[in-house]
Design an enzyme around this catalytic site. Structure first.
Site, PDB file in Angstrom:
ATOM      1  N   TYR A  51       0.844  -1.202   0.000  1.00  0.00           N
ATOM      2  CA  TYR A  51       0.000   0.000   0.000  1.00  0.00           C
ATOM      3  C   TYR A  51       0.870   1.240   0.000  1.00  0.00           C
ATOM      4  CZ  TYR A  51      -4.977  -0.703   0.030  1.00  0.00           C
ATOM      5  OH  TYR A  51      -6.255  -0.925  -0.375  1.00  0.00           O
ATOM      6  N   GLU A  53      -0.595   4.809  -0.518  1.00  0.00           N
ATOM      7  CA  GLU A  53      -1.410   6.000  -0.805  1.00  0.00           C
ATOM      8  C   GLU A  53      -0.564   7.248  -0.615  1.00  0.00           C
ATOM      9  OE1 GLU A  53      -5.288   6.081   1.188  1.00  0.00           O
ATOM     10  OE2 GLU A  53      -5.552   4.028   0.468  1.00  0.00           O
ATOM     11  N   ASP A 197      -6.242  12.927 -25.522  1.00  0.00           N
ATOM     12  CA  ASP A 197      -6.183  11.537 -25.059  1.00  0.00           C
ATOM     13  C   ASP A 197      -5.437  10.762 -26.133  1.00  0.00           C
ATOM     14  OD1 ASP A 197      -6.659   8.859 -24.589  1.00  0.00           O
ATOM     15  OD2 ASP A 197      -8.755   9.128 -24.003  1.00  0.00           O
ATOM     16  N   THR A 223      -3.376   5.593 -22.027  1.00  0.00           N
ATOM     17  CA  THR A 223      -3.196   4.286 -21.399  1.00  0.00           C
ATOM     18  C   THR A 223      -1.761   3.872 -21.701  1.00  0.00           C
ATOM     19  OG1 THR A 223      -4.062   3.220 -23.384  1.00  0.00           O
ATOM     20  CG2 THR A 223      -5.601   3.537 -21.568  1.00  0.00           C
ATOM     21  N   LYS A 226      -1.344   0.028 -25.094  1.00  0.00           N
ATOM     22  CA  LYS A 226      -1.680  -0.118 -26.520  1.00  0.00           C
ATOM     23  C   LYS A 226      -0.383  -0.023 -27.332  1.00  0.00           C
ATOM     24  CE  LYS A 226      -6.442   1.464 -25.905  1.00  0.00           C
ATOM     25  NZ  LYS A 226      -6.603   2.221 -24.653  1.00  0.00           N
ATOM     26  N   ARG A 232      -1.260  -2.922 -18.393  1.00  0.00           N
ATOM     27  CA  ARG A 232      -2.537  -2.199 -18.433  1.00  0.00           C
ATOM     28  C   ARG A 232      -2.474  -1.067 -17.411  1.00  0.00           C
ATOM     29  NH1 ARG A 232      -5.518  -5.164 -21.657  1.00  0.00           N
ATOM     30  NH2 ARG A 232      -7.082  -3.540 -21.700  1.00  0.00           N
TER      31      ARG A 232
HETATM   32  N1  DSN Z   1     -11.688   0.114 -25.759  1.00  0.00           N
HETATM   33  C1  DSN Z   1     -10.413   0.588 -26.238  1.00  0.00           C
HETATM   34  C2  DSN Z   1     -10.270   0.331 -27.704  1.00  0.00           C
HETATM   35  O1  DSN Z   1     -10.422  -0.816 -28.077  1.00  0.00           O
HETATM   36  O2  DSN Z   1      -9.982   1.222 -28.469  1.00  0.00           O
HETATM   37  C3  DSN Z   1     -10.206   1.994 -25.915  1.00  0.00           C
HETATM   38  O3  DSN Z   1     -10.323   2.166 -24.538  1.00  0.00           O
END
Ligand code: DSN
Length: 411
Positions: A51, A53, A197, A223, A226, A232
Site C-alpha cells: 500500500y 497511498e 487523449d 493508457t 496499446k 494495463r
Molecule cells: N476500448 C479501447 C479500444 O479498443 O480502443 C479503448 O479504450
C-alpha cells in the site's frame, strides 16, 4: 507457474488456454499488444503487496522507500519520453485519467466537447451512457461526411456556439493524424482547456511518428498498454501549473492506493520505449497497417478515409454487402481477432456495425512485416468471403496457425 498449477489448477488452465490462444491466433485488435516478459515480471512482483497511498516522499504508509523509487523512475522516464513537465503514473486506466481531468477542468454540469464514439471517439469523451455524458453537458463533434476526416471548421464552429469548458482531442478509431496545434488554437479562442487523449497513438507520439500534443495541451492522458506496449494502466501529463491539481484529483480525489506493481511495470515499459528499437518497431507498425489497408483496397474493400497514417484503419464492409458482426465472427472462426467498428455516420446499430477496425501493434511485436501482411490480407478476404465453406475455413485456420508458429508471441 508451478505454484499456480498446484494451488489453483482451474485458473492455471484458463491462463494456459489464453496463452495458447494468443500464440496460435492473429491479433488485429488495434488496442492490444504483447507486453514484454520484463513488464510482466514487474506486474507479477512483490510490489503487488504494498500500500502506498500518496506520492513519493509523502505517503500515508510506512515501508515505502522502494516503491517510492519505482514511482520516481516511472515519472522521470515518462517525462523524458514525452518531454512532459509533470506526470502522474497512478491512474489505474485511461478512464480514471480522463475523469481526473474533467474533475479539475469543469464543475458538474459544465459543457465538455469530444469526438463522438460512432465516428471514432471514445466512450469517456462525452458519450451519453458514460459518466462523461451523464455528469457533464456533452457536445460531440464528428468528421466531415465527404472526407471522413476531422473537420476543424466544424469543431471551431461548435466550440464558438457551445463554449465548452474543456475540449477533448483524441480517438480510438481514427486512422489519420490529428492536428493538436489546431485544437489548441480553437480551445484558446473560446477560453477552454484542452485535453488530448493519446491512448491509441502514445507509442507513435513517443517516437516522433505522430505530432506530440504535449507542447499544446493543458492535459494529456493515455493508457500504457496499446502502442506503448506496457502493462494495463493509465497516466496523465500536464503543465507544471496543473501538477498539484492533477495529483490531488487522482489521490485522494478518485483513487486510493496506487497499484505499485503496475507502476513499476510502467517504468519498465517507458525504459523500453526509450530504446532505439522502439522507434523501429513503431515505424514497422505504420508500414504494416499501410500495407494491409492497400492490400484490402486492391481486393475491393473500402477503407474509411482511403487509408491510414497510424497503427489502424477501418474497413467499410458495405463495400462487400456485409456488416461488422458477420465479419468479426467469420474472422474469429479462422483465428483472426478484430473488433467490429462503426463507420462514420453508420446506419447499423452499434452492436452490429458496418465495419471492422484492424490494427497492427500486436502482430508487429511478433516480428511480422510487409510480406506477412500480404498473406494476412488474403486470409481475411477468404475467411470473410468463404465463411460458409467449412473445409475452406478449416484450411485457412490451419494456415494461420502455421504462420503463427513462425512468429512466437514471446520469441
Ligand atoms: N476500448 C479501447 C479500444 O479498443 O480502443 C479503448 O479504450
Amino acid at each position: 507457474m508451478s505454484f499456480l498449477k498446484n494451488v489453483d489448477p482451474e485458473i492455471f488452465s484458463v491462463i494456459n488456454d489464453e496463452t495458447n490462444r494468443q500464440e496460435t491466433t492473429i491479433d488485429l485488435i488495434a488496442s492490444e499488444n504483447y507486453a514484454s516478459k520484463a513488464v510482466m515480471e514487474a506486474t507479477g512482483s512483490t510490489l503487488t503487496n504494498k500500500y502506498a497511498e500518496g506520492y513519493p516522499g509523502k505517503r500515508y504508509y510506512g515501508g515505502c522507500e522502494f516503491v517510492d523509487k519505482a514511482e520516481e523512475l516511472a515519472r522521470e522516464r515518462c517525462k523524458k519520453l514525452f518531454g512532459a513537465e509533470h506526470v502522474n503514473v497512478q491512474p489505474h486506466a485511461g478512464s480514471p485519467a480522463n475523469m481526473a481531468v474533467y474533475y479539475i477542468a469543469c464543475n458538474l454540469g459544465d459543457t465538455i466537447m469530444g469526438m463522438s464514439l460512432a465516428e471514432g471517439g471514445h466512450l469517456t469523451h462525452g458519450h451519453k451512457v458514460n459518466f462523461s455524458g451523464k455528469l457533464y453537458s456533452s457536445v460531440q463533434y464528428t468528421v466531415n461526411k465527404e472526407t471522413e476526416l476531422l473537420d476543424y471548421d466544424q469543431i471551431r464552429k461548435l466550440a464558438h456556439e457551445y463554449k465548452p469548458k474543456l475540449i477533448i482531442a483524441g480517438a480510438s478509431a481514427y486512422s489519420r493524424a490529428i492536428d493538436f496545434k489546431k485544437f489548441s488554437e480553437i480551445a484558446k479562442e473560446v477560453n477552454a482547456y484542452l485535453m488530448t487523449d493519446i491512448a491509441h497513438i502514445a507509442g507513435l507520439v513517443a517516437t516522433g511518428l505522430h505530432e506530440s500534443p504535449v507542447p499544446y495541451a493543458d492535459f494529456v492522458t493515455s493508457t500504457t498498454h496499446k502502442t506503448l506496449r506496457g502493462p494495463r494502466g493509465g497516466l496523465i501529463m500536464c503543465k507544471k501549473e496543473f501538477a498539484e491539481k492533477v495529483d490531488k484529483a487522482i489521490m485522494p480525489g478518485l483513487q486510493g492506493g496506487p497499484f505499485m506493481n503496475s507502476i513499476a511495470a510502467k517504468a519498465v515499459a517507458f525504459h523500453e520505449a526509450l530504446q532505439p528499437a522502439f522507434k523501429a518497431y513503431q515505424k514497422q507498425v505504420i508500414a504494416n497497417a499501410q500495407t494491409m489497408a492497400k492490400g484490402l483496397q486492391e481486393l475491393g474493400y473500402r477503407i474509411v478515409t482511403g487509408g491510414t497514417d497510424n497503427h489502424l484503419f477501418i474497413v467499410d464492409l458495405r463495400s462487400k454487402s456485409l456488416n461488422g458482426q458477420i465479419a468479426e465472427k467469420a474472422l474469429d472462426a479462422v483465428g483472426i481477432s478484430v473488433s467490429r467498428s462503426c463507420v462514420p455516420f453508420d446506419t447499423q446499430a452499434p452492436w452490429i456495425t458496418s465495419g471492422i477496425r484492424i490494427g497492427t501493434p500486436a502482430i508487429t511485436t511478433r516480428g511480422m512485416k510487409e510480406v506477412e501482411m500480404q498473406h494476412i490480407v488474403q486470409f481475411i478476404d477468404e475467411a470473410i468471403m468463404q465463411r460458409d465453406n467449412t473445409q475452406r475455413v478449416a484450411m485457412i485456420k490451419d494456415a494461420i496457425a502455421k504462420l503463427c508458429k513462425k512468429f512466437h508471441i514471446y520469441g
